[in-house]
Design a protein around this motif. Structure first.
Motif, PDB file in Angstrom:
ATOM      1  N   THR A   1      68.698  70.717  48.363  1.00 29.97           N
ATOM      2  CA  THR A   1      68.692  72.168  47.623  1.00 29.97           C
ATOM      3  C   THR A   1      67.136  71.706  47.151  1.00 29.97           C
ATOM      4  OG1 THR A   1      71.110  72.164  46.390  1.00 29.97           O
ATOM      5  CG2 THR A   1      68.818  73.433  46.018  1.00 29.97           C
ATOM      6  N   CYS A   2      66.283  72.604  47.482  1.00 30.03           N
ATOM      7  CA  CYS A   2      65.231  72.826  47.406  1.00 30.03           C
ATOM      8  C   CYS A   2      64.612  73.231  45.905  1.00 30.03           C
ATOM      9  CB  CYS A   2      64.080  74.480  48.932  1.00 30.03           C
ATOM     10  SG  CYS A   2      62.669  74.112  48.671  1.00 30.03           S
ATOM     11  N   GLY A   3      63.226  73.181  45.411  1.00 32.04           N
ATOM     12  CA  GLY A   3      63.251  72.892  44.342  1.00 32.04           C
ATOM     13  C   GLY A   3      63.248  74.905  44.974  1.00 32.04           C
ATOM     14  N   CYS A   4      62.695  75.476  45.074  1.00 32.48           N
ATOM     15  CA  CYS A   4      62.986  76.842  44.732  1.00 32.48           C
ATOM     16  C   CYS A   4      64.595  78.088  45.110  1.00 32.48           C
ATOM     17  CB  CYS A   4      62.533  77.715  46.665  1.00 32.48           C
ATOM     18  SG  CYS A   4      63.623  77.911  47.830  1.00 32.48           S
ATOM     19  N   GLY A   5      65.667  76.621  45.361  1.00 37.24           N
ATOM     20  CA  GLY A   5      67.037  76.714  44.798  1.00 37.24           C
ATOM     21  C   GLY A   5      67.588  77.056  46.203  1.00 37.24           C
TER      22      GLY A   5
ATOM     23  N   ASP B   1      64.352  77.104  60.573  1.00 36.01           N
ATOM     24  CA  ASP B   1      62.564  75.926  59.260  1.00 36.01           C
ATOM     25  C   ASP B   1      62.890  76.450  57.805  1.00 36.01           C
ATOM     26  OD1 ASP B   1      62.444  74.206  61.107  1.00 36.01           O
ATOM     27  OD2 ASP B   1      60.329  74.820  61.551  1.00 36.01           O
ATOM     28  N   HIS B   2      63.113  76.323  56.551  1.00 36.52           N
ATOM     29  CA  HIS B   2      62.687  76.677  55.668  1.00 36.52           C
ATOM     30  C   HIS B   2      61.226  76.948  54.618  1.00 36.52           C
ATOM     31  CE1 HIS B   2      63.616  77.686  51.661  1.00 36.52           C
ATOM     32  NE2 HIS B   2      62.481  76.925  51.087  1.00 36.52           N
ATOM     33  N   ARG B   3      61.534  78.895  54.869  1.00 36.35           N
ATOM     34  CA  ARG B   3      59.985  78.773  54.051  1.00 36.35           C
ATOM     35  C   ARG B   3      59.945  78.808  52.899  1.00 36.35           C
ATOM     36  NH1 ARG B   3      56.733  82.788  57.760  1.00 36.35           N
ATOM     37  NH2 ARG B   3      56.755  80.865  59.250  1.00 36.35           N
ATOM     38  N   CYS B   4      59.280  77.781  52.046  1.00 37.44           N
ATOM     39  CA  CYS B   4      59.341  78.225  50.985  1.00 37.44           C
ATOM     40  C   CYS B   4      58.556  79.024  49.732  1.00 37.44           C
ATOM     41  CB  CYS B   4      59.397  76.508  50.368  1.00 37.44           C
ATOM     42  SG  CYS B   4      59.928  76.445  48.412  1.00 37.44           S
ATOM     43  N   ASN B   5      59.476  80.232  48.870  1.00 36.34           N
ATOM     44  CA  ASN B   5      58.773  80.847  48.984  1.00 36.34           C
ATOM     45  C   ASN B   5      58.129  80.788  47.020  1.00 36.34           C
ATOM     46  OD1 ASN B   5      58.237  82.344  50.293  1.00 36.34           O
ATOM     47  ND2 ASN B   5      60.820  83.189  50.429  1.00 36.34           N
TER      48      ASN B   5
HETATM   49 ZN   LIG Z   1      61.770  76.265  48.863  1.00 34.17          ZN
END
Ligand SMILES: [Zn+2]
Ligand SMILES: [Zn+2]
Length: 100
Positions: free
Chosen positions: A14-18, A88-92
């Motif tokens: 899981t990314c920091g953005c959830g 690819d995940h683009r983190c917001n």
């Molecule tokens: Zn993210």
């Protein structure tokens, strides 16, 4: 020779953005550290969203195999590929309301 190497497949995280993610080192010579969205997209949509810094991946994911990201070669990748496809995940950044 072993037929299966440890750490070969994609790991869920899981990314920091959830956002749910898949992480994997793709490639044998110059491995690319891929962080992709775990949410699959239709192939056409995934390819339409590809940018120079955002790649689409073919997600091999069967009942008896661990999930695995594969580079999409547009020349050989079938348009009717039955696998899931991810970007690819683009983190917001962190979700709203969770500022430090
Ligand atoms: Zn993210
Ligand atoms: Zn595919």
């Amino acid at each position: 020779m072993t037929t299966r190497q440890a750490g070969d497949g994609a790991r869920r995280g899981t990314c920091g953005c959830g956002a749910p993610l898949l992480r994997q080192l793709v490639g044998r010579v110059a491995a690319l550290s891929v962080v992709a969205d775990a949410r699959p997209l239709p192939l056409a949509r995934a390819l339409a969203a590809v940018e120079p810094n955002r790649l689409a991946w073919c997600l091999i994911n069967g009942e008896h195999v661990e999930p695995r990201l594969r580079w999409i070669n547009r020349g050989t990748h079938p348009a009717t590929c039955p696998h899931a496809h991810v970007l690819d995940h683009r983190c917001n950044g962190p979700p709203r309301g969770r500022r430090p």
